[in-house]
Every structure is written in C-alpha cells, then in structure tokens.
Design a protein around this motif. Structure first.
Motif, short mmCIF file in Angstrom:
data_model
loop_
_atom_site.label_atom_id
_atom_site.label_comp_id
_atom_site.label_asym_id
_atom_site.label_seq_id
_atom_site.Cartn_x
_atom_site.Cartn_y
_atom_site.Cartn_z
N PHE A 170 -27.05 43.79 -26.66
CA PHE A 170 -27.37 42.37 -26.77
C PHE A 170 -26.26 41.50 -26.17
CE2 PHE A 170 -29.87 44.37 -30.11
CZ PHE A 170 -31.11 43.81 -29.87
N VAL A 171 -25.01 41.97 -26.31
CA VAL A 171 -23.89 41.25 -25.70
C VAL A 171 -23.99 41.32 -24.18
CG1 VAL A 171 -21.37 41.23 -25.38
CG2 VAL A 171 -22.34 41.58 -27.66
N LYS A 172 -24.34 42.49 -23.66
CA LYS A 172 -24.49 42.66 -22.21
C LYS A 172 -25.59 41.74 -21.67
CE LYS A 172 -22.96 47.49 -21.93
NZ LYS A 172 -23.36 48.89 -21.65
N LEU A 173 -26.73 41.70 -22.38
CA LEU A 173 -27.84 40.84 -21.95
C LEU A 173 -27.45 39.37 -22.02
CD1 LEU A 173 -30.90 42.61 -23.63
CD2 LEU A 173 -30.46 42.40 -21.18
N PHE A 174 -26.75 38.98 -23.09
CA PHE A 174 -26.36 37.59 -23.26
C PHE A 174 -25.43 37.16 -22.13
CE2 PHE A 174 -23.56 34.26 -24.91
CZ PHE A 174 -24.49 33.34 -25.37
N LYS A 175 -24.46 38.01 -21.77
CA LYS A 175 -23.49 37.67 -20.72
C LYS A 175 -24.15 37.57 -19.34
CE LYS A 175 -19.20 39.27 -22.86
NZ LYS A 175 -18.05 40.21 -22.76
N LYS A 176 -25.29 38.22 -19.18
CA LYS A 176 -26.00 38.14 -17.90
C LYS A 176 -26.61 36.75 -17.69
CE LYS A 176 -27.24 42.93 -16.87
NZ LYS A 176 -28.36 43.87 -16.65
N PHE A 177 -26.99 36.11 -18.80
CA PHE A 177 -27.70 34.84 -18.69
C PHE A 177 -26.89 33.63 -19.17
CE2 PHE A 177 -30.96 38.15 -19.19
CZ PHE A 177 -31.74 37.91 -18.07
N PHE A 178 -25.74 33.88 -19.79
CA PHE A 178 -24.97 32.76 -20.34
C PHE A 178 -23.48 33.02 -20.11
CE2 PHE A 178 -23.51 29.49 -23.11
CZ PHE A 178 -24.58 28.61 -23.28
N PRO A 179 -22.75 32.06 -19.50
CA PRO A 179 -21.32 32.25 -19.25
C PRO A 179 -20.51 32.27 -20.54
CG PRO A 179 -21.98 30.01 -18.69
CD PRO A 179 -23.24 30.76 -19.01
N VAL A 180 -19.47 33.09 -20.55
CA VAL A 180 -18.64 33.26 -21.74
C VAL A 180 -17.17 33.10 -21.36
CG1 VAL A 180 -17.94 34.85 -23.59
CG2 VAL A 180 -20.31 34.87 -22.75
N ILE A 192 -17.72 22.81 -23.85
CA ILE A 192 -18.03 22.28 -22.52
C ILE A 192 -16.74 22.30 -21.71
CG2 ILE A 192 -18.90 20.32 -21.19
CD1 ILE A 192 -21.01 21.52 -22.97
N GLU A 193 -16.75 23.00 -20.60
CA GLU A 193 -15.56 23.13 -19.76
C GLU A 193 -15.96 22.90 -18.30
OE1 GLU A 193 -13.08 26.94 -19.14
OE2 GLU A 193 -12.19 26.00 -20.91
N ASN A 194 -15.35 21.87 -17.69
CA ASN A 194 -15.70 21.51 -16.30
C ASN A 194 -17.20 21.24 -16.16
OD1 ASN A 194 -12.99 21.86 -15.47
ND2 ASN A 194 -13.33 24.07 -15.20
N GLY A 195 -17.76 20.58 -17.17
CA GLY A 195 -19.18 20.23 -17.15
C GLY A 195 -20.12 21.40 -17.38
N LYS A 196 -19.56 22.55 -17.77
CA LYS A 196 -20.36 23.76 -17.96
C LYS A 196 -20.28 24.21 -19.42
CE LYS A 196 -21.25 28.04 -15.39
NZ LYS A 196 -20.70 28.96 -14.37
N ARG A 197 -21.41 24.54 -20.00
CA ARG A 197 -21.44 25.00 -21.39
C ARG A 197 -21.12 26.49 -21.45
NH1 ARG A 197 -23.39 22.81 -26.03
NH2 ARG A 197 -24.22 24.19 -27.65
N LEU A 198 -20.11 26.84 -22.23
CA LEU A 198 -19.66 28.22 -22.33
C LEU A 198 -19.71 28.70 -23.78
CD1 LEU A 198 -16.42 28.00 -20.12
CD2 LEU A 198 -18.71 28.71 -19.36
N ALA A 199 -20.03 29.96 -23.97
CA ALA A 199 -19.95 30.59 -25.29
C ALA A 199 -18.52 31.10 -25.49
CB ALA A 199 -20.94 31.74 -25.41
N THR A 200 -18.02 31.04 -26.72
CA THR A 200 -16.67 31.50 -27.01
C THR A 200 -16.72 32.92 -27.59
OG1 THR A 200 -16.65 30.71 -29.29
CG2 THR A 200 -16.02 29.12 -27.56
N PRO A 201 -15.58 33.61 -27.64
CA PRO A 201 -15.55 34.94 -28.28
C PRO A 201 -16.00 34.91 -29.73
CG PRO A 201 -13.58 34.61 -26.96
CD PRO A 201 -14.30 33.29 -26.98
N LEU A 202 -15.85 33.73 -30.39
CA LEU A 202 -16.29 33.61 -31.77
C LEU A 202 -17.82 33.79 -31.86
CD1 LEU A 202 -14.85 32.99 -34.50
CD2 LEU A 202 -15.72 30.66 -34.29
N PHE A 203 -18.55 33.22 -30.89
CA PHE A 203 -20.00 33.38 -30.87
C PHE A 203 -20.38 34.83 -30.55
CE2 PHE A 203 -24.12 33.55 -28.77
CZ PHE A 203 -24.92 32.93 -29.72
N ILE A 204 -19.64 35.47 -29.66
CA ILE A 204 -19.91 36.88 -29.33
C ILE A 204 -19.70 37.75 -30.57
CG2 ILE A 204 -19.25 38.84 -27.88
CD1 ILE A 204 -20.70 36.59 -26.41
N ALA A 205 -18.66 37.42 -31.36
CA ALA A 205 -18.44 38.15 -32.61
C ALA A 205 -19.63 37.98 -33.55
CB ALA A 205 -17.16 37.66 -33.28
N LEU A 206 -20.16 36.75 -33.63
CA LEU A 206 -21.34 36.48 -34.46
C LEU A 206 -22.54 37.26 -33.95
CD1 LEU A 206 -22.89 34.91 -36.64
CD2 LEU A 206 -23.16 33.04 -34.98
#
Length: 332
Positions: A170-180, A192-206
């Motif tokens: 699920f982590v692999k699939l998520f990283k394919k479609f959403f930047p981390v 939000i970083e440089n106008g781009k929405r990013l997931a943090t390692p905290l969300f990956i842990a969740l």
C-alpha cells in the motif's frame, strides 16, 4: 451459542458511545503535540479503559435480552483474546515508530487515527464474517485450521525481525500516485511545499499501521468467533479491546518484562481456540476428510465458554509470570 436479534437503536447507541469516548480520549489524553505521554498517565488511562469495558460487560450481564450470563462470559473471553493479540501487535507499532523516527509526543496522534480506522475496518470485517458464517457455516472449520497454523507459527516468530515499511504494497502504491517528503514536520500528515501538497513520513507511518491492522484482524476476528457467533458480542468485545490500545502502547515501557514470553502464550491460545472450532465443526471436518479418502472421525464437543475463559486467562497469566520469573533469574 444463541444468536440474538439486537434492535437497530442499540447498534446506533453503541457507536455513538464509542465516538464520544474517542473524542474524550483525544481531548484529555496526550493532547495533540503538547507533551510526551508519561508512563503513569498511560497506566491510569489503561486502567480506565479496562474499567469501562468491565462496566459494559456488567451491562450485558444485567440487561442482555437472552442468556445474559452466557453472553457476558462470551464478551469477556472475546475481550481477553483481542486484548492479548493486540498487546503483541503493539510491539510492531513500536518498531514502526522507531523506523520512521516519530517523536514520542507525536505518536499518540498517529495511534488515535490508527485506532479510529481499525474500528471501521473491524466493523466491516465482523459484519461480513457474520454474513458468511450464516450462509456457509463450514467456514468456521477453515478458521479453526488457520488459527492452529497461526498458533504453531507463533513459536517460530523472530522478535528481532526488522520491520521494513518500504515492502508494504500500500505504501508502494501510495508513493506512485502521491509525492512524499523525507522530512518530518511535527504532527502534520500533509504539508504544502513550493505549491505542491506532500505527504509526510508521519502519514506513511499511519498508512502502514492501518494496513498492518488488516493482517492482525485476520487472526483476531476468527479467534473471537470461536467463543461467540453473536455479532453484537463479537463486535463490542473487539472494539472495547481496541479502544484502550493508545494508552496501553505508552504503558508498555513500564511493563515490557511481562510480555517477553507473551507470543508463546498467544500461540497456545490461538491453537486452543482453533481446536475448539474444529471440535464444534466436526461434521464438516470429517466430511472433508472422507472426500480425500481420510477417516478422521473427530468427535463433536462444544467447549463451554467458562472453560474457554479460564484457559485463555490462565495461559495469559502463566506467560506473564514465566516472563517475570525468567527475567529475574537472568538478572541474578
């Protein structure tokens, strides 16, 4: 094991009660990013959650519409099974937080949403399992075989095995479609970083905790079905055991020595409930054996819930006492 038709209002009232308790827990215990949860605070909250569960069990004993004493025993047995399996799973969460470098004061936020997701997933699994068993009772025999296999496997489980979330599909699939992003941002799941929405390692842990709970549920839910087929009892015992996990996680630091040999106790419990299922489903097991040319001839035996409760509780206590005794002998 008698099935009881629980009215819709009782289900709705139960879920309202659960969400109220979760809200109180979020507001009062380990407030968001404000401080690290102390061991004493965690132990007190663990005691509170166990107390609330016992009060609910008392309510079943007094007010359940059919066979209330038996249903209360079934609730306690299911609660003990789920609680003991959940304690072992918390060590996996401990390794996950270590892997991601999540600070202790932010861990309770992940655990809260992890538990919230687990409540939803467990509800879906239990209702689906109840429907399947109602249509295909022989599935309980398969559950029994699987639990015996899982119980035996517990004895060869390696505690030192490292958790590698990068292998989580699920982590692999998520990283394919959403930047981390690789950097933690306190208690933020997204930034939000440089106008781009990013997931943090905290969300990956969740995400890893949520998907890991699916694997945990494959063991625990069939095990609870071994002591009750009443969906209300199975669901409520499961949920009450899960509700106190956040506090129990932070209490582990104080009582870790009591869980050194817990996995062996869990192996015995899972094997026991698996055998219990097979004995109750003997006609299906014997018929399956005849289909492949085997004369198994397993006798039919419904192990009373009180016996099951005694075995489960006794094995848990013995595994903890053994852990304490061996830890003391090693320190001498």
């Amino acid at each position: 094991m008698e099935m009881v038709d629980i009215p819709l209002w009782a289900w709705i009232l139960f879920y309202i009660m659960v969400f109220v308790m979760l809200f109180i827990d979020l507001k009062s215990f380990g407030k968001k990013g404000q401080h690290e949860v102390s061991v004493s605070e965690a132990l007190k909250m663990t005691a509170v959650w166990i107390g609330v569960s016992l009060v609910f069990c008392g309510g079943i004993y007094l007010f359940y519409p059919a066979a209330p004493q038996e249903k209360a025993m079934e609730f306690l047995a299911g609660y003990l099974i789920e609680k003991s399996l959940s304690m072992d799973n918390l060590f996996v969460f401990l390794m996950l937080f270590s892997f991601f470098g999540v600070e202790r004061k932010y861990q309770h936020e992940v655990l809260f949403w992890g538990i919230f997701g687990a409540l939803v997933l467990r509800s879906v699994f239990i209702f689906a399992g109840t429907a399947m068993i109602a249509q295909f009772e022989w599935i309980l025999g398969l559950f029994g075989i699987f639990l015996i296999y899982t119980g035996i496997k517990m004895f060869s489980h390696n505690d030192d095995e490292q958790v590698d979330p990068s292998n989580n599909i699920f982590v692999k699939l998520f990283k394919k479609f959403f930047p981390v992003t690789d950097r933690m941002h306190k208690d933020k799941f997204f930034i939000i970083e440089n106008g781009k929405r990013l997931a943090t390692p905290l969300f990956i842990a969740l995400l890893v905790i949520e998907t890991t709970d699916v694997a945990f549920a494959v063991d625990s839910i069939p095990a609870v079905f071994s002591v009750s087929r009443d969906p209300f009892i199975v669901l409520t015992s499961n949920i009450f055991a899960i509700l106190g996990l956040r506090a129990l996680y932070f209490a582990l630091a104080a009582v870790a020595k009591y869980f050194t040999y817990l996995k062996y106790g869990l192996g015995i419990i899972l094997s026991f409930v698996g055998v219990k299922m097979l004995l109750a489903m003997n006609e299906y097991v014997n018929a399956a054996g005849e289909m492949v040319g085997l004369n198994i001839n397993i006798p039919h035996w419904e192990i009373p819930t009180t016996w099951s409760l005694a075995v489960i509780f006794g094995v848990l206590v013995m595994s903890m006492l053994l852990s304490v005794w061996i830890s003391k002998t090693k320190t001498k």
